[in-house]
Design an enzyme around this catalytic site. Structure first.
Site, short mmCIF file in Angstrom:
data_model
loop_
_atom_site.label_atom_id
_atom_site.label_comp_id
_atom_site.label_asym_id
_atom_site.label_seq_id
_atom_site.Cartn_x
_atom_site.Cartn_y
_atom_site.Cartn_z
N LYS A 213 0.84 -1.20 0.00
CA LYS A 213 0.00 0.00 0.00
C LYS A 213 0.88 1.25 0.00
O LYS A 213 0.69 2.15 -0.80
CB LYS A 213 -0.92 -0.02 1.22
CG LYS A 213 -1.82 1.18 1.32
CD LYS A 213 -2.78 1.10 2.50
CE LYS A 213 -3.46 2.45 2.69
NZ LYS A 213 -4.38 2.48 3.82
N GLU A 219 10.38 -4.70 4.62
CA GLU A 219 10.41 -6.11 4.22
C GLU A 219 10.12 -6.25 2.73
O GLU A 219 10.83 -6.95 1.99
CB GLU A 219 9.35 -6.92 5.01
CG GLU A 219 9.63 -7.07 6.48
CD GLU A 219 9.08 -5.93 7.33
OE1 GLU A 219 8.87 -4.81 6.78
OE2 GLU A 219 8.87 -6.14 8.53
N GLY A 285 -4.90 -1.63 4.91
CA GLY A 285 -4.14 -2.78 4.40
C GLY A 285 -4.84 -4.10 4.68
O GLY A 285 -4.96 -4.98 3.83
N ARG A 286 -5.34 -4.26 5.92
CA ARG A 286 -5.95 -5.54 6.30
C ARG A 286 -7.36 -5.69 5.73
O ARG A 286 -8.00 -6.73 5.94
CB ARG A 286 -5.95 -5.69 7.82
CG ARG A 286 -6.56 -4.51 8.57
CD ARG A 286 -6.19 -4.57 10.04
NE ARG A 286 -6.66 -3.40 10.80
CZ ARG A 286 -6.00 -2.25 10.90
NH1 ARG A 286 -4.87 -2.09 10.26
NH2 ARG A 286 -6.48 -1.26 11.63
N GLU A 371 -5.00 -6.17 14.76
CA GLU A 371 -4.47 -4.87 14.35
C GLU A 371 -5.58 -3.82 14.40
O GLU A 371 -5.34 -2.64 14.62
CB GLU A 371 -3.87 -4.95 12.93
CG GLU A 371 -2.82 -3.88 12.67
CD GLU A 371 -2.07 -4.07 11.35
OE1 GLU A 371 -2.68 -3.88 10.29
OE2 GLU A 371 -0.88 -4.39 11.39
N HIS A 402 -6.22 -32.60 18.04
CA HIS A 402 -5.12 -33.43 18.55
C HIS A 402 -3.97 -32.59 19.07
O HIS A 402 -2.85 -33.08 19.20
CB HIS A 402 -4.65 -34.39 17.45
CG HIS A 402 -5.76 -35.28 16.99
ND1 HIS A 402 -6.07 -36.46 17.63
CD2 HIS A 402 -6.67 -35.13 16.00
CE1 HIS A 402 -7.13 -37.02 17.03
NE2 HIS A 402 -7.51 -36.22 16.04
N LYS A 535 9.14 -0.77 13.99
CA LYS A 535 9.70 -0.53 12.65
C LYS A 535 10.84 0.49 12.73
O LYS A 535 11.89 0.34 12.14
CB LYS A 535 8.64 0.06 11.73
CG LYS A 535 7.59 -0.88 11.21
CD LYS A 535 6.80 -0.12 10.14
CE LYS A 535 5.45 -0.71 9.88
NZ LYS A 535 4.64 0.11 8.98
#
Ligand code: F6P
Length: 571
Positions: A213, A219, A285-286, A371, A402, A535
C-alpha cells in the site's frame, strides 16, 4: 460527504445496558444442558441466515435477557449510526483523517458513491478493469517474459495486509486456480523466504507482483530488490538478457508489476506506472484483499471468479447494512464477543475451520481483528474504559483436536470458539474399505470429518457429568479427570461450499464483527500506530547489528548484549 471527525465515542461502560449486562453476568449460571432441555426452540431461535451462511449461535452462553441487553448496548453506543457513517464515507478513521470504504471496493458498478467530491465507484471500476485486463493477458499467455514465454509462476511480494489476504484466499480457492498457473507468496524479510520461493523457479516464466500500500515497507522493498536481483542474474545466466542497463530494464518491464497507493514510489523502483495497479488511502491494508492487492488472486482464479468473490462480500455488506440487529449476524457475533471479553473474562477467541482450504483463515483474522482492535485509547484520544480486543488464534479441525482442544475442553480458561465448515468439499472421497467398525465401507470421508465438528461443539456445550462417567464403570479415582464441565461456548457456521462468493461472505462477516466490537469500545479500528515503534527501532538498530560500535553503545544493556551475542555467533 463530510470530512468532519465523527462524533465523540459513547463510553459503553456508562450505558444502562452495560449496567444490566454486569448484573446479568453476576447472576448467570451457564447451563446449556438445562437451557436446551427446557427450551427446544433455542437452536431455531438463535440460528440465523446471512446470505449463504447458516450461523447457529445457540451454543453461546447467553439467555434471551443477555441478548436483549447486548442489543440495547448496540443502540446506546449508536452502532447503526456509526455503521451508516462508514458506508457513507465519513472520516471515521479519525487518527488518520480518512474514510473507511473497503465496502466500496465491492459495490455494484451501477451504484455511484461520491466521497470527498469524487465518484469512487467509477474509480474502483476503472482500476478493477485494469486488473482484469492484466489477469486475462497473463492467463491467456498474451503477457510474456523476455524470451516470449508465457507466465507460469506469479510471486506476490508483500507483507501484512498485502500478503495475508491474498495467500489465504489463494489457498481457499485453490480448486478455481487455472491449470498451469501457480502463485507463491514471499513476505518475510528472513532471506530464507525469498531464497526458498525462488530456488526452483524458471526466471523466464516468472512474474513478480510487488504489493505494498505504502511502497515503503522495509520487508517488501528489500524482498523486491532481492527478487529483481535474482531475476537479472538468472536471466543473464540463461542468456535471456544482456547484462546491460537495457537488458535489466526489459526484465523489470516484463517480469515485475506493482500494486500500491504510491505510484510515484513504484516508478522510482523502476516499474513502469503502466504496469502498476492502484488503490486508495481509504482502504486499510488488512481490508484490501478485494482491492488491486488481490491481483495475484485475480490472475489465478480469473476475473469471473474474482467478481463472484466481490459479489459475496457485497451481499454480506448488505446483510450488515440492512438487517435489523436482532437477526444481523455480524452485529450479533460482535456483541457476543463483547459479552465474552468484557463480562465473562475471555481473553482469547479461537477460529476453527473444518475446511482444509481455510487453513490460513485464522492467520488472516489475526491481523484483521488484532491490528484493528488491539487499542488502549479511543478515537478521541482518551483512554479506553474497558478491555478491548481478544487474541484470535486457531488451526483447522481436526488437526487442532489433537493439539490444543484439551485446554478448550477442560482448561480453566474460557475460550469462545467459531467452528466453520462447508457441506460440499472440493475433493469428495470415500473410504472404500472402512475400518470394519464405526467407519463403514464406502463411508463419505467428509461426513466423517464433519462428524468431528458436530461432536466437538456438542462436547464443548454439554460436557460429561461425573454420573455419566461413573456409569461407564470408570474407577472412582479417575472420575474427576474424565469429567467435562460443558458450557464452553461455540458458534457454528455452515456454508454450502467454499465458492468465491462464500469466501467473500466469510471475510466480510469478520470485517463487520471487528467493526461492531470497535464501535462498542469506542476505538478507531482502522489505524495501526502500534506497529510503528518497532519498525523505527529496527532501522535504528540495524547499524549496530551491522557492526557500528557507536550505534551499539547507544543501546540498552540487554539489547546491546543480544546484538553482541548475535554477532559473535554469526559466522
Ligand atoms: O506493519 C503493519 C502494516 O502497516 C499493516 O497494516 C500493513 O498491512 C502492512 O504493514 C504492509 O503495509 P504495506 O502494504 O504498505 O506494505
Amino acid at each position: 460527504m463530510t470530512s468532519e471527525p465523527a462524533r465523540l465515542p459513547v463510553d459503553a461502560t456508562t450505558t444502562t445496558a452495560w449496567g444490566s449486562l454486569t448484573e446479568l453476568s453476576k447472576n448467570l449460571q451457564p447451563d446449556l444442558r438445562g437451557w436446551f432441555a427446557t427450551d427446544p426452540a433455542r437452536a431455531g431461535r438463535l440460528s440465523h441466515q446471512a446470505v449463504d451462511l447458516h450461523v447457529d449461535l445457540s451454543k453461546n452462553l447467553v439467555t434471551d435477557e443477555v441478548l436483549a441487553s447486548l442489543l440495547a448496548l448496540a443502540d446506546e453506543v449508536r452502532l447503526a449510526e456509526r455503521r451508516d457513517a462508514m458506508f457513507a464515507g465519513e472520516h471515521i478513521n479519525v487518527t488518520e483523517d480518512r474514510a473507511v470504504l473497503h465496502t466500496a471496493l465491492r459495490r455494484p458498478s451501477d451504484e455511484p458513491l461520491t466521497v470527498d467530491g469524487q465518484d469512487i465507484t467509477a474509480d474502483v471500476q476503472d482500476e478493477l478493469a485494469k486488473v482484469y485486463t492484466f489477469a486475462e493477458k497473463v492467463r491467456s499467455g498474451e503477457w510474456t517474459g523476455v524470451t516470449g514465454e508465457p507466465v507460469r509462476t506469479i510471486v506476490n511480494i508483500g507483507i501484512g495486509g498485502s500478503d495475508l489476504g491474498p495467500v489465504m484466499a489463494y489457498e481457499a480457492l485453490e480448486p478455481f486456480v487455472q491449470d498451469g498457473l501457480e502463485v507463491r507468496f514471499v513476505s518475510n524479510i528472513d532471506p530464507t523466504d525469498v531464497a526458498q520461493k525462488t530456488a526452483d523457479l524458471d526466471p523466464t516464466t516468472t512474474l513478480f507482483i510487488v504489493a505494498s500500500k505504502t511502497f515503503g515497507t522495509l520487508e517488501t522493498l528489500t524482498n523486491a530488490r532481492l527478487a529483481r536481483d535474482w531475476m537479472w542474474r538468472s536471466l543473464v545466466a540463461v542468456g535471456a538478457i544482456e547484462d546491460s542497463e537495457e537488458g535489466r530494464a526489459d526484465a523489470v518491464a516484463k517480469h515485475f508489476v506493482a500494486v500500491s497507493t504510491a505510484l510515484d514510489k513504484v516508478e522510482a523502483f523502476g516499474i513502469d506506472p503502466e504496469n502498476a495497479f492502484g488503490f486508495w488511502d481509504w482502504v486499510g491494508g488488512r481490508y484490501s484483499v478485494d482491492s488491486a492487492i488481490g491481483t495475484s488472486l485475480a490472475v489465478a482464479i480469473g476475473p469471473d471468479a474474482f467478481a463472484e468473490l466481490l459479489a459475496g462480500f457485497h451481499a454480506m455488506d448488505e446483510h450488515f447494512r440492512t438487517t435489523p440487529f436482532e437477526q444481523n449476524v455480524p452485529a450479533l457475533m460482535g456483541l457476543l464477543n463483547v459479552w465474552y471479553v468484557n463480562f465473562r473474562d475471555a481473553h482469547t477467541h479461537a477460529v476453527l475451520p473444518y475446511a482444509q482450504q481455510l487453513h490460513r483463515f485464522p492467520a488472516y483474522l489475526q491481523q484483521l481483528t488484532m491490528e484493528s482492535n488491539g487499542k488502549s485509547v479511543r478515537w478521541d484520544g482518551t483512554p479506553v474504559t474497558s478491555d478491548t480486543g481478544e487474541v484470535f488464534w486457531g488451526e483447522p479441525g481436526t488437526n487442532g483436536q489433537h493439539a490444543f482442544y484439551q485446554l478448550i475442553h477442560q482448561g480453566t480458561r474460557l475460550v469462545p470458539a467459531d467452528f466453520i465448515a462447508v457441506a460440499n468439499p472440493a475433493y469428495p472421497l470415500t473410504d472404500a474399505v472402512g475400518d470394519g467398525g464405526a467407519v463403514a465401507a464406502g463411508a463419505d470421508v467428509h461426513g466423517l470429518f464433519l462428524a468431528n465438528f458436530f461432536a466437538q461443539t456438542k462436547a464443548l456445550a454439554f460436557g460429561k457429568t461425573a454420573e455419566e462417567v461413573r456409569a461407564e464403570g470408570v474407577a472412582e479415582e479417575l472420575v474427576s479427570a474424565k469429567v467435562f464441565s460443558g458450557n464452553r461456548p461455540t458458534t457454528s457456521i455452515l456454508a454450502p461450499a467454499l465458492t468465491p462468493s462464500v469466501l467473500g461472505q466469510l471475510i466480510a462477516l469478520y470485517e463487520h464483527v471487528t467493526f461492531v466490537q470497535g464501535v462498542v469500545w469506542g476505538i478507531d479500528s482502522f489505524d495501526q500506530w502500534g506497529v510503528e515503534l518497532g519498525k523505527k527501532l529496527a532501522l535504528e538498530i540495524a547499524p549496530a547489528v551491522a557492526g557500528d560500535e557507536d550505534a551499539l553503545r547507544t543501546q540498552d544493556p540487554s539489547t546491546a548484549a543480544l546484538i553482541a551475542k548475535y554477532r559473535e555467533l554469526r559466522a
